[in-house]
Design an enzyme around this catalytic site. Structure first.
Site: not given
Length: 274
Positions: A44, A193-194, A196-198, A200-201
């Site tokens: 990172y 990605f809790p 939703g990651g890229f 979003p939920l």
């Protein structure tokens, strides 16, 4: 609740943060909020997240667990490249040690698979390198990241695996049965990605439950994860102090069985079970 550092470096997880002082303050607030689990990786930045952790938090509290990952490197153009060669893994472990400023790494997750999920490759050679470094005292515990259930079962015959880190959230549920298996074995599960990651939920059902409990949709999504199974550790990341506090407040939300049933009905379509 824990904290993931992937968002701390600059755009695309590359280079220094836009605001270093803010990044350091967020890391210190993570501990002030009671967290004792930070997820990171020396790729990172590269090196940026680990160097920020060291500057903000060293000397580390005795109960702080810093979990890192190996198996990827960054190209000069910022690209993500697989490197699970023995030489690459040795180098990655030593870079993590140096940049975190520790003599031994609490947890090292072996990152497998590719950008789109787990593959079917054997874990034996890569895992053998980490076991060797563990025997030398450079690694305390070994975990796996981005792995299938079959790869976990192969790995547990070769080493003591303490955690699995895979993509999982309200709409990405391919690991449902895997999580239950790991829980029965006392193995931690850390969903990346809790939120939703890229992508979003977004869900009317999620928003409805959030309105019912008087919280934000993201907080409810994190609370659902915490109630999903006792072996789940949440590591939502952010560079915002306000968002950090909102994330951590998810641990105070208690969802009713009706709310959980509503949230359980949110399932991504056309997902191939593993």
């Amino acid at each position: 609740m824990g904290y993931g550092t992937m968002q701390l470096p600059g755009p695309h997880v590359w280079g220094p943060p836009r605001d270093k002082d803010s990044a350091l303050a967020v890391l210190r607030e993570v501990l002030a909020l009671g967290a004792n689990h930070i997820d990171t990786a020396d790729f990172y930045g590269p090196h940026v997240s680990n160097q920020l952790i060291r500057e903000a938090l060293s000397p580390y509290p005795a109960d702080l667990v810093i979990a890192t990952k190996v198996g990827f490197i960054r190209g000069e153009d910022g690209s993500w490249q697989v490197d699970r060669t023995p030489e690459g893994l040795h180098r990655a472990v030593h870079e993590n040690l140096a940049n975190l400023g520790v003599d031994a790494l609490d947890v090292v997750n072996l990152r497998l698979g590719g950008p789109h999920g787990p593959d079917d490759n054997s874990v034996a050679e890569s895992l053998g390198t980490l076991v060797e470094l563990q025997r030398k005292g450079l690694i305390r515990h070994i975990g796996l990241s981005n792995v299938s259930a079959a790869q976990f079962h192969e790995a547990e015959s070769l080493a003591n695996i303490v955690c699995v880190q895979n993509q999982y959230n309200l709409v990405h549920r391919t690991d449902d049965s895997f999580i239950d298996t790991l829980a029965s074995k006392g193995v931690a599960y850390v969903p990346f990605f809790p939120l939703g990651g890229f992508s979003p939920l977004q869900s009317d059902l999620l928003s409805s439950v959030a309105n019912d409990v008087g919280a934000g949709p993201k907080q409810v999504a994190l609370a659902w994860l915490l109630q999903r199974s006792p072996n789940i550790l949440v590591i939502a990341g952010t560079t915002s102090m306000a968002h950090l506090r909102e994330n951590f407040s998810a641990a105070e939300i208690s969802l009713s069985s009706e709310h959980v049933a509503t949230l359980d009905s949110i399932v991504q379509k056309n997902v191939d079970p593993r």
